[in-house]
Design an enzyme around this catalytic site. Structure first.
Site, mmCIF file in Angstrom:
data_model
loop_
_atom_site.group_PDB
_atom_site.id
_atom_site.type_symbol
_atom_site.label_atom_id
_atom_site.label_comp_id
_atom_site.label_asym_id
_atom_site.label_seq_id
_atom_site.Cartn_x
_atom_site.Cartn_y
_atom_site.Cartn_z
ATOM 1 N N GLU A 1 0.829 -1.204 0.000
ATOM 2 C CA GLU A 1 0.000 0.000 0.000
ATOM 3 C C GLU A 1 0.868 1.262 0.000
ATOM 4 O OE1 GLU A 1 -4.438 -0.070 1.639
ATOM 5 O OE2 GLU A 1 -3.033 0.556 3.184
ATOM 6 N N HIS B 1 8.310 -27.008 0.727
ATOM 7 C CA HIS B 1 7.604 -28.116 0.074
ATOM 8 C C HIS B 1 6.452 -27.612 -0.785
ATOM 9 C CE1 HIS B 1 9.763 -31.111 2.523
ATOM 10 N NE2 HIS B 1 9.853 -30.086 3.352
ATOM 11 N N LYS C 1 -14.039 1.349 -3.180
ATOM 12 C CA LYS C 1 -14.897 1.774 -2.066
ATOM 13 C C LYS C 1 -16.095 2.545 -2.618
ATOM 14 C CE LYS C 1 -11.560 2.620 1.653
ATOM 15 N NZ LYS C 1 -10.957 3.682 2.461
HETATM 16 O O1 PA5 Z 1 -2.861 1.747 5.852
HETATM 17 C C1 PA5 Z 1 -3.974 2.214 5.711
HETATM 18 O O2 PA5 Z 1 -4.199 3.422 5.772
HETATM 19 C C2 PA5 Z 1 -5.159 1.306 5.493
HETATM 20 O O3 PA5 Z 1 -4.776 -0.027 5.344
HETATM 21 C C3 PA5 Z 1 -6.116 1.414 6.667
HETATM 22 O O4 PA5 Z 1 -5.479 0.950 7.833
HETATM 23 C C4 PA5 Z 1 -7.395 0.615 6.413
HETATM 24 O O5 PA5 Z 1 -7.985 1.022 5.217
HETATM 25 C C5 PA5 Z 1 -8.375 0.813 7.557
HETATM 26 O O6 PA5 Z 1 -8.635 2.168 7.717
HETATM 27 P P1 PA5 Z 1 -9.317 2.721 9.022
HETATM 28 O O7 PA5 Z 1 -8.393 2.524 10.169
HETATM 29 O O8 PA5 Z 1 -9.569 4.174 8.739
HETATM 30 O O9 PA5 Z 1 -10.591 1.962 9.227
#
Ligand code: PA5
Length: 441
Positions: A276, A297, A410
């Site tokens: 990410e 394996h 989303k």
């Molecule tokens: O790293 C990030 O920003 C994302 O992976 C968030 O942690 C994830 O989308 C969850 O977001 P939130 O904590 O706002 O629910």
């Protein structure tokens, strides 16, 4: 202290598929710029660096209450709001629910079957629900929280909300409703960099781990990773190696292989952090989690002989904290040689053998050597990977703290779920459904 062994990345050891010292030297101007980005602290996302010196007293108080009052502790969260707690739990208290209370459940999806199973296992009068969402609006987390909120009415279970200190729907709801407790996620700390704030530290304390030890380990790694010189900074060297392998050697897959079941979720946590943070503008390398010795394996054939596109990182644990001697039975058979050795010895021998086999086949690999899996070394590992990821993002010239491209799916979901303002997305989904049916058998 954790050590990075990168010998098997270098041409001197593995031949033409390795990197030369000259390549690392040539990266120095870019490394200096990346270091400058980090040292200047201009990007707000670097706020995770401050977590090592936070005051943990509110976290410890909340955890003490939970340990005293609750039979179960249920975390609701997703992505960065769940993978950190999962990693700490498995590393520090493996098979926790079979041995200790409060039992811990981490629900990080929207699968109704899993949720129903969790609900069937907990007593809502004796459960603390820890809803974790930085934004306070994530549909997966908020929908399961809405279900629990309704179910908790008239019951004596409690809620702790871990969220932004000022913004977001969850903060509004918590304030209006007078939840048992709220804990802050510092505003500039991004989800995937949040394991060392109340997101991970509350779980740590509930599971009986001193969260200050995690922070002390992270602080120790911060000190080691403050040197601008890549050859002296393990996180910069790690990031430089993976960056050079991607950009100059076309090796854009990075395999993370801990030889410890306790570190299995760490590989998943790393993969989220790396994906990410770095997968932007056509750049980044693809991480995938694996586990030794099991995947010898399963996947090793591919690492040894498949496409020349991978770099493997092993995590080797020197002292597993327990060991079992293999008895000298089956004396007259081909497996007699195993007798008298220990499982830990075999485990580590397999790790070393796999490193060597890959190196002999000219396949680049690195090893992080962890003396043992305790809170301080977990803190070191978390900080190491976080700073390495931020640094590598700056080498790529991208912002390692945003995630612009997760929005589109989303928004389509909002459209399908009837959220106001997302009617156009709903129409697009309907159009796409028509298109897809033409190609279905
Ligand atoms: O790293 C990030 O920003 C994302 O992976 C968030 O942690 C994830 O989308 C969850 O977001 P939130 O904590 O706002 O629910």
């Amino acid at each position: 202290m954790i050590e990075l062994d990168f010998a098997n990345m270098m041409t001197d050891i593995i031949g033409e598929n390795g990197l030369s010292e000259r390549q690392v030297e040539a990266l120095k101007p870019a490394a200096a710029k990346a270091h400058e980005e980090i040292a200047s602290r201009e990007k707000p996302g670097l706020a995770f660096m401050d977590l090592v010196k936070q005051d943990t007293s509110a976290i410890k108080d909340a955890a003490r209450e939970i340990r005293n009052d609750s039979e179960s502790f249920l975390i609701l969260g997703i992505g960065g709001s769940a993978l950190g707690p999962k990693t700490i739990l498995e590393a520090m208290s493996p098979m926790h629910n079979l041995r200790k209370t409060p039992r811990v459940f981490i629900y990080d999806n929207v699968d109704p079957v899993t949720f129903e199973n969790v609900l069937s296992l907990i007593d809502l009068d004796k459960t603390t629900v820890n809803v974790i969402t930085k934004s306070g609006s994530t549909a997966e987390t908020m929908s399961s929280f809405m279900v629990l909120y309704e179910k908790l009415k008239g019951r004596s279970g409690k809620v702790v909300a871990t969220t932004d200190p000022e913004k977001g729907y969850l903060r509004q709801i918590a304030e209006a409703d007078g939840f048992s407790k709220t804990l802050p996620i510092p505003p500039d700390v991004g989800g995937r960099y949040s394991v060392l704030c109340p997101v991970g530290l509350l779980l740590a304390e509930v599971a009986g781990v001193d969260c200050d030890e995690l922070l002390a380990g992270a602080a120790r790694m911060q000190e080691r990773c403050s040197d601008p010189e890549p050859w002296k900074n393990p996180a910069y060297l790690y990031g430089s190696m993976l960056y050079l392998m991607d950009k100059e050697e076309k090796r854009n897959i990075t395999v993370m292989v801990p030889y410890s079941d306790r570190l299995r979720p760490l590989a998943e946590w790393f993969c989220q952090l790396w994906s990410e943070s770095l997968g932007k503008l056509g750049m980044g390398s693809t991480p995938y989690p694996s586990i030794g010795a099991t995947d010898q394996h399963s996947q090793m054939q591919l690492w040894m002989e498949g496409p020349q596109d991978k770099v493997v990182t092993f995590i080797r644990v020197e002292d597993h904290g327990a060991d079992i001697t293999i008895p000298r039975v089956f004396k007259d058979t081909g497996v007699a040689y195993l007798g008298g050795h220990s499982l830990g010895e075999l485990f580590n021998a397999e790790e070393e053998a796999t490193e060597l086999a890959l190196a002999t086949a000219g396949r680049p690999n690195m090893t992080l050597k962890v003396p043992k899996v305790d809170a301080a070394h977990m803190g070191e590992l978390f900080y190491f990977f976080e700073i390495a990821t931020a640094y590598t993002g700056f080498l790529y010239g991208i912002n390692p703290f945003n995630q612009p491209s997760v929005e589109m799916s989303k928004n389509f979901t909002y459209g399908m779920m009837g959220r106001d303002g997302y009617e156009a997305q709903r129409e697009e989904v309907e159009k796409a459904r028509g298109r897809v049916t033409c190609w279905r058998l």
